[in-house]
Design a protein around this motif. Structure first.
Motif, PDB file in Angstrom:
ATOM      1  N   TYR A 117       0.810  -1.216   0.000  1.00 24.18           N
ATOM      2  CA  TYR A 117       0.000   0.000   0.000  1.00 24.18           C
ATOM      3  C   TYR A 117       0.845   1.268   0.000  1.00 24.18           C
ATOM      4  CZ  TYR A 117      -4.659  -1.986   0.335  1.00 24.18           C
ATOM      5  OH  TYR A 117      -5.836  -2.607   0.042  1.00 24.18           O
ATOM      6  N   LYS A 118       2.134   1.154   0.266  1.00 22.68           N
ATOM      7  CA  LYS A 118       3.010   2.321   0.211  1.00 22.68           C
ATOM      8  C   LYS A 118       3.102   2.889  -1.210  1.00 22.68           C
ATOM      9  CE  LYS A 118       5.910   0.791   4.100  1.00 22.68           C
ATOM     10  NZ  LYS A 118       5.682   1.862   5.082  1.00 22.68           N
ATOM     11  N   VAL A 119       2.755   2.087  -2.217  1.00 20.74           N
ATOM     12  CA  VAL A 119       2.826   2.622  -3.585  1.00 20.74           C
ATOM     13  C   VAL A 119       1.723   3.637  -3.860  1.00 20.74           C
ATOM     14  CG1 VAL A 119       3.966   0.539  -4.448  1.00 20.74           C
ATOM     15  CG2 VAL A 119       1.486   0.772  -4.684  1.00 20.74           C
ATOM     16  N   ALA A 120       0.809   3.862  -2.912  1.00 15.77           N
ATOM     17  CA  ALA A 120      -0.104   4.998  -3.028  1.00 15.77           C
ATOM     18  C   ALA A 120       0.707   6.294  -3.029  1.00 15.77           C
ATOM     19  CB  ALA A 120      -1.106   4.992  -1.876  1.00 15.77           C
ATOM     20  N   PHE A 121       1.784   6.328  -2.263  1.00 18.21           N
ATOM     21  CA  PHE A 121       2.721   7.461  -2.292  1.00 18.21           C
ATOM     22  C   PHE A 121       3.305   7.603  -3.695  1.00 18.21           C
ATOM     23  CE2 PHE A 121       7.072   8.942  -2.211  1.00 18.21           C
ATOM     24  CZ  PHE A 121       7.084  10.004  -1.331  1.00 18.21           C
ATOM     25  N   GLN A 122       3.671   6.489  -4.292  1.00 15.43           N
ATOM     26  CA  GLN A 122       4.215   6.477  -5.655  1.00 15.43           C
ATOM     27  C   GLN A 122       3.230   7.110  -6.633  1.00 15.43           C
ATOM     28  OE1 GLN A 122       4.471   2.643  -8.183  1.00 15.43           O
ATOM     29  NE2 GLN A 122       6.418   2.689  -7.083  1.00 15.43           N
ATOM     30  N   ALA A 123       1.945   6.830  -6.439  1.00 15.13           N
ATOM     31  CA  ALA A 123       0.921   7.417  -7.314  1.00 15.13           C
ATOM     32  C   ALA A 123       0.899   8.928  -7.179  1.00 15.13           C
ATOM     33  CB  ALA A 123      -0.453   6.825  -6.983  1.00 15.13           C
ATOM     34  N   GLY A 124       1.083   9.443  -5.960  1.00 20.35           N
ATOM     35  CA  GLY A 124       1.145  10.886  -5.776  1.00 20.35           C
ATOM     36  C   GLY A 124       2.330  11.498  -6.497  1.00 20.35           C
ATOM     37  N   VAL A 125       3.478  10.812  -6.464  1.00 24.52           N
ATOM     38  CA  VAL A 125       4.647  11.293  -7.202  1.00 24.52           C
ATOM     39  C   VAL A 125       4.358  11.294  -8.696  1.00 24.52           C
ATOM     40  CG1 VAL A 125       7.082  10.859  -7.751  1.00 24.52           C
ATOM     41  CG2 VAL A 125       6.247  10.506  -5.411  1.00 24.52           C
ATOM     42  N   LEU A 126       3.660  10.272  -9.180  1.00 24.81           N
ATOM     43  CA  LEU A 126       3.344  10.204 -10.608  1.00 24.81           C
ATOM     44  C   LEU A 126       2.459  11.379 -11.034  1.00 24.81           C
ATOM     45  CD1 LEU A 126       2.742   6.391 -11.187  1.00 24.81           C
ATOM     46  CD2 LEU A 126       4.722   7.763 -11.851  1.00 24.81           C
ATOM     47  N   GLN A 127       1.558  11.816 -10.162  1.00 29.22           N
ATOM     48  CA  GLN A 127       0.757  13.000 -10.498  1.00 29.22           C
ATOM     49  C   GLN A 127       1.679  14.170 -10.819  1.00 29.22           C
ATOM     50  OE1 GLN A 127      -2.652  14.251  -8.009  1.00 29.22           O
ATOM     51  NE2 GLN A 127      -1.701  16.279  -7.907  1.00 29.22           N
ATOM     52  N   GLU A 155       2.335  17.483 -13.737  1.00 27.99           N
ATOM     53  CA  GLU A 155       2.799  18.827 -13.380  1.00 27.99           C
ATOM     54  C   GLU A 155       4.182  19.119 -13.957  1.00 27.99           C
ATOM     55  OE1 GLU A 155       2.290  19.604  -9.188  1.00 27.99           O
ATOM     56  OE2 GLU A 155       0.492  18.341  -9.125  1.00 27.99           O
ATOM     57  N   ALA A 156       5.043  18.103 -14.028  1.00 25.47           N
ATOM     58  CA  ALA A 156       6.370  18.296 -14.629  1.00 25.47           C
ATOM     59  C   ALA A 156       6.381  17.931 -16.105  1.00 25.47           C
ATOM     60  CB  ALA A 156       7.411  17.460 -13.882  1.00 25.47           C
ATOM     61  N   GLY A 157       5.370  17.189 -16.557  1.00 26.52           N
ATOM     62  CA  GLY A 157       5.289  16.812 -17.966  1.00 26.52           C
ATOM     63  C   GLY A 157       6.395  15.886 -18.421  1.00 26.52           C
ATOM     64  N   LEU A 158       6.900  15.040 -17.506  1.00 27.95           N
ATOM     65  CA  LEU A 158       7.985  14.126 -17.859  1.00 27.95           C
ATOM     66  C   LEU A 158       7.451  12.985 -18.719  1.00 27.95           C
ATOM     67  CD1 LEU A 158       9.752  13.904 -14.378  1.00 27.95           C
ATOM     68  CD2 LEU A 158      10.507  15.209 -16.370  1.00 27.95           C
ATOM     69  N   GLU A 159       8.257  12.555 -19.658  1.00 26.14           N
ATOM     70  CA  GLU A 159       7.921  11.410 -20.508  1.00 26.14           C
ATOM     71  C   GLU A 159       9.007  10.350 -20.351  1.00 26.14           C
ATOM     72  OE1 GLU A 159       7.327  12.725 -24.471  1.00 26.14           O
ATOM     73  OE2 GLU A 159       5.510  13.883 -24.003  1.00 26.14           O
ATOM     74  N   PHE A 160       8.592   9.105 -20.464  1.00 28.71           N
ATOM     75  CA  PHE A 160       9.515   7.992 -20.257  1.00 28.71           C
ATOM     76  C   PHE A 160       9.473   7.046 -21.447  1.00 28.71           C
ATOM     77  CE2 PHE A 160       8.383   9.646 -16.109  1.00 28.71           C
ATOM     78  CZ  PHE A 160       9.624   9.720 -15.478  1.00 28.71           C
ATOM     79  N   ASP A 161      10.656   6.565 -21.833  1.00 25.66           N
ATOM     80  CA  ASP A 161      10.757   5.649 -22.966  1.00 25.66           C
ATOM     81  C   ASP A 161      10.473   4.213 -22.565  1.00 25.66           C
ATOM     82  OD1 ASP A 161      11.907   7.653 -24.938  1.00 25.66           O
ATOM     83  OD2 ASP A 161      13.368   7.790 -23.312  1.00 25.66           O
ATOM     84  N   CYS A 195      11.227  17.819  -7.286  1.00 24.23           N
ATOM     85  CA  CYS A 195      11.388  18.494  -8.584  1.00 24.23           C
ATOM     86  C   CYS A 195      12.008  19.876  -8.406  1.00 24.23           C
ATOM     87  CB  CYS A 195      10.041  18.595  -9.304  1.00 24.23           C
ATOM     88  SG  CYS A 195       9.490  17.051 -10.066  1.00 24.23           S
ATOM     89  N   ARG A 196      11.574  20.587  -7.380  1.00 22.38           N
ATOM     90  CA  ARG A 196      12.178  21.903  -7.141  1.00 22.38           C
ATOM     91  C   ARG A 196      13.667  21.769  -6.844  1.00 22.38           C
ATOM     92  NH1 ARG A 196       7.125  22.881  -4.463  1.00 22.38           N
ATOM     93  NH2 ARG A 196       8.055  22.243  -2.485  1.00 22.38           N
ATOM     94  N   GLU A 197      14.013  20.764  -6.037  1.00 27.39           N
ATOM     95  CA  GLU A 197      15.428  20.553  -5.707  1.00 27.39           C
ATOM     96  C   GLU A 197      16.233  20.169  -6.937  1.00 27.39           C
ATOM     97  OE1 GLU A 197      15.125  17.526  -2.780  1.00 27.39           O
ATOM     98  OE2 GLU A 197      14.555  18.908  -1.141  1.00 27.39           O
ATOM     99  N   GLN A 198      15.614  19.473  -7.886  1.00 24.84           N
ATOM    100  CA  GLN A 198      16.290  19.037  -9.107  1.00 24.84           C
ATOM    101  C   GLN A 198      16.245  20.098 -10.205  1.00 24.84           C
ATOM    102  OE1 GLN A 198      17.854  15.926  -9.370  1.00 24.84           O
ATOM    103  NE2 GLN A 198      17.383  15.698  -7.195  1.00 24.84           N
ATOM    104  N   GLY A 199      15.587  21.218  -9.933  1.00 22.55           N
ATOM    105  CA  GLY A 199      15.479  22.269 -10.940  1.00 22.55           C
ATOM    106  C   GLY A 199      14.515  21.945 -12.058  1.00 22.55           C
ATOM    107  N   ILE A 200      13.534  21.077 -11.790  1.00 23.15           N
ATOM    108  CA  ILE A 200      12.551  20.690 -12.803  1.00 23.15           C
ATOM    109  C   ILE A 200      11.335  21.600 -12.679  1.00 23.15           C
ATOM    110  CG2 ILE A 200      11.054  18.828 -13.625  1.00 23.15           C
ATOM    111  CD1 ILE A 200      13.094  16.856 -12.391  1.00 23.15           C
ATOM    112  N   PRO A 201      11.001  22.382 -13.700  1.00 27.26           N
ATOM    113  CA  PRO A 201       9.858  23.301 -13.600  1.00 27.26           C
ATOM    114  C   PRO A 201       8.531  22.539 -13.535  1.00 27.26           C
ATOM    115  CG  PRO A 201      10.736  23.291 -15.832  1.00 27.26           C
ATOM    116  CD  PRO A 201      11.688  22.481 -15.005  1.00 27.26           C
ATOM    117  N   LEU A 202       7.591  23.112 -12.821  1.00 23.42           N
ATOM    118  CA  LEU A 202       6.282  22.501 -12.649  1.00 23.42           C
ATOM    119  C   LEU A 202       5.192  23.420 -13.164  1.00 23.42           C
ATOM    120  CD1 LEU A 202       6.647  21.127  -8.992  1.00 23.42           C
ATOM    121  CD2 LEU A 202       6.866  19.830 -11.123  1.00 23.42           C
ATOM    122  N   LYS A 203       4.164  22.819 -13.737  1.00 19.15           N
ATOM    123  CA  LYS A 203       2.981  23.572 -14.123  1.00 19.15           C
ATOM    124  C   LYS A 203       2.156  23.880 -12.875  1.00 19.15           C
ATOM    125  CE  LYS A 203       2.733  20.930 -18.443  1.00 19.15           C
ATOM    126  NZ  LYS A 203       1.933  19.951 -19.222  1.00 19.15           N
TER     127      LYS A 203
END
Length: 503
Positions: free
Chosen positions: A13-23, A28-34, A277-285
């Motif tokens: 059930y800890k992967v509910a946290f993972q789902a929040g990160v995915l949001q 919000e960051a618009g990241l895409e993965f191959d 994301c802020r710490e990594q310098g990744i802009p957010l919508k």
């Protein structure tokens, strides 16, 4: 061209946290993965990603999940005692959760997204990273079927189960598929806290193998990168960038019945994803409207604390003792208001309003609170230690701004200390209106300790008021707050029974 892989590690059930990160990462960051790889509980989020769901939709699926609907007991096996096939089944989870989430296997198998779902083939003793085209509900269920708790899945003469004991994050598969960047969300606890009893030992074993295997592959990647940097070939032949978001998530891997626990894990994931994301310098919508934004329920109560401070002192204990001898008393009388109780219990900061007054003759008498905040049972990366924080902006009779800042530390020290922890406020007065982040550089006017006295606490219990649409909603809100309060105390003082309260 950089090839980026999303690693959705397991964690129950800890992967509910993972789902929040995915949001955050997806929307919000618009990241895409191959490529994306999932293991154990991470496969649930991977299936939704393959289907094309947005990060917010994935997070909402968890937010709206009542975990109790997925609980199924394997009663027919219990009479066998130690020879039972399992304690639970996933039949109710398949029927009431996977259906609720709207998983469409035709769409998942037809996805153009490259993905691998890890499942363990016990018959062949082989870790299988299956493509989305090879997946179906039976195999998804198999991938989260941890032994003893759930029966394995028998299919085509093979026995399939959760791959956690071999891999809870298959970084090797992502590297083999050409990934140069590995974006990992890791929620398996790394506290290294061994718990007694069947449940504690079982999940301690899972943490042993999951963390042990994960750290081993991380070391291999780092060793590879050092070899590449030194001009040698390295194990993988190219530099592999590791981007790992780790978190201690205060929800049990399996034994969860309360919806608020799951929602809280999601919101912690959202907050952690934005901070990362802020710490990594990744802009957010701009973020979407927060969940439960229309919650109009209110809970309020009054609280008084009394004690002593010393002007010019910085140490709490010395400030209290010296102030007591000199008669430098300080008290606060506050009305704490929680606006939107349903939102309050699931948001990571658990913040409410504090109104009232501070009284201290040495500071000028009774000073009205101009702006005050109260945080209940927040943690700073360690869910086994909670903080109650008070921040009261006041002004002296001469107009000088002051901040009365205090905290209670709730932790399980030797002995029965729950009353002291929840009633003792370590207090400082700062010059100016000072936020928490600026306290280290702020001018300290006074320090000491104030406490909730027993008679004042008994009176406080009579001051609770709830606002809601009707009596039923008011009762539900009070019950919800009670579960939140007792559950957070459980997380600290009863974790030897279960590491996180199930509600």
């Amino acid at each position: 061209m950089t090839r980026r892989a999303l690693i959705l590690a397991g964690g129950g059930y800890k992967v509910a946290f993972q789902a929040g990160v995915l949001q955050v990462w997806l929307d919000e960051a618009g990241l895409e993965f191959d490529h994306a790889d999932g293991a154990s509980g991470g496969n649930l989020n991977l299936a939704m990603w393959c289907q094309g769901m947005s990060g917010t939709r994935i997070a909402d699926n968890w937010r709206n999940l009542p975990p109790r609907v997925g609980i199924g007991f394997n009663w027919r096996e219990w009479w066998k005692g130690p020879f039972a096939a399992s304690l639970l089944t996933l039949d109710a989870f398949r029927r009431n959760v996977l259906t609720r989430w709207g998983l469409d296997w035709a769409r998942i198998r037809a996805t153009e997204r490259e993905a691998t779902f890890n499942v363990y083939d016990f018959t062949a003793h082989e870790l299988l990273p299956l493509s989305a085209a090879e997946m179906e509900e039976e195999l998804l269920v198999a991938s989260i079927s941890i032994p003893m708790w759930f029966p394995p899945v028998i299919k085509g003469g093979h026995t399939y189960l959760d791959a956690v004991f071999l891999s809870d994050a298959n970084l090797e598969e992502a590297i083999a598929r050409g990934a140069d960047e590995l974006w990992v969300i890791w929620t398996v606890s790394e506290r290294s806290e061994w718990q007694a009893g069947f449940i504690g030992i079982y999940f301690g074993i899972i943490e042993t193998v999951a963390n042990g295997n994960f750290r081993r592959i991380v070391k291999r990647v780092r060793r590879n990168n050092a070899e590449i940097a030194a001009g040698r070939g390295g194990e993988f032949g190219r530099h592999i960038e590791l981007r790992i978001l780790r978190a201690e998530v205060p929800v049990h891997y399996l034994l969860v019945v309360g919806s608020d626990r799951v929602r809280h894990a999601v919101e912690r994931g959202v907050a952690a994803g934005r901070r990362w994301c802020r710490e990594q310098g990744i802009p957010l919508k701009a973020p979407p409207s927060p969940p439960l934004a229309d919650d109009r329920t209110v809970l309020r109560f009054t609280e008084e604390m009394k004690g002593f401070v010393t002007l010019g002192e910085t140490d709490f204990g010395r400030g209290h003792e010296t102030g007591k001898a000199a008669g430098t008393a300080l008290m606060v009388h506050l009305t704490i208001t929680l606006d939107g109780v349903r939102r309050f219990v699931v948001e990571p900061e658990h913040v409410g309003r504090a109104e009232g007054w501070v009284e201290c003759e040495a500071l000028g008498g009774r000073l009205p609170v101009e702006r005050g905040t109260f945080n209940l049972f927040v943690d700073e990366g360690d869910p086994t230690q909670k903080w109650m924080r008070y921040r009261l902006m006041v002004r002296s009779p001469a107009g000088e701004p002051l901040t009365v800042s205090g905290y209670k530390v709730v932790r399980d020290d030797p002995g029965n200390d729950i009353w002291d922890d929840t009633s003792t406020l370590y207090t400082r007065v700062y010059r100016g209106h000072v936020e928490l982040a600026a306290e280290a550089d702020a001018d300290i006017v006074a320090a000491g300790i104030i406490r909730v006295l027993l008679l004042d606490f008994l009176h406080q219990l009579t001051t609770f008021e709830v606002e809601g649409a009707d009596a039923l909603e008011r009762a539900a809100v009070m019950a919800q707050f009670g579960r939140f309060f007792s559950g957070r105390l459980w997380d600290v003082y009863a974790r030897r029974i279960l590491s996180s309260a199930p509600f």
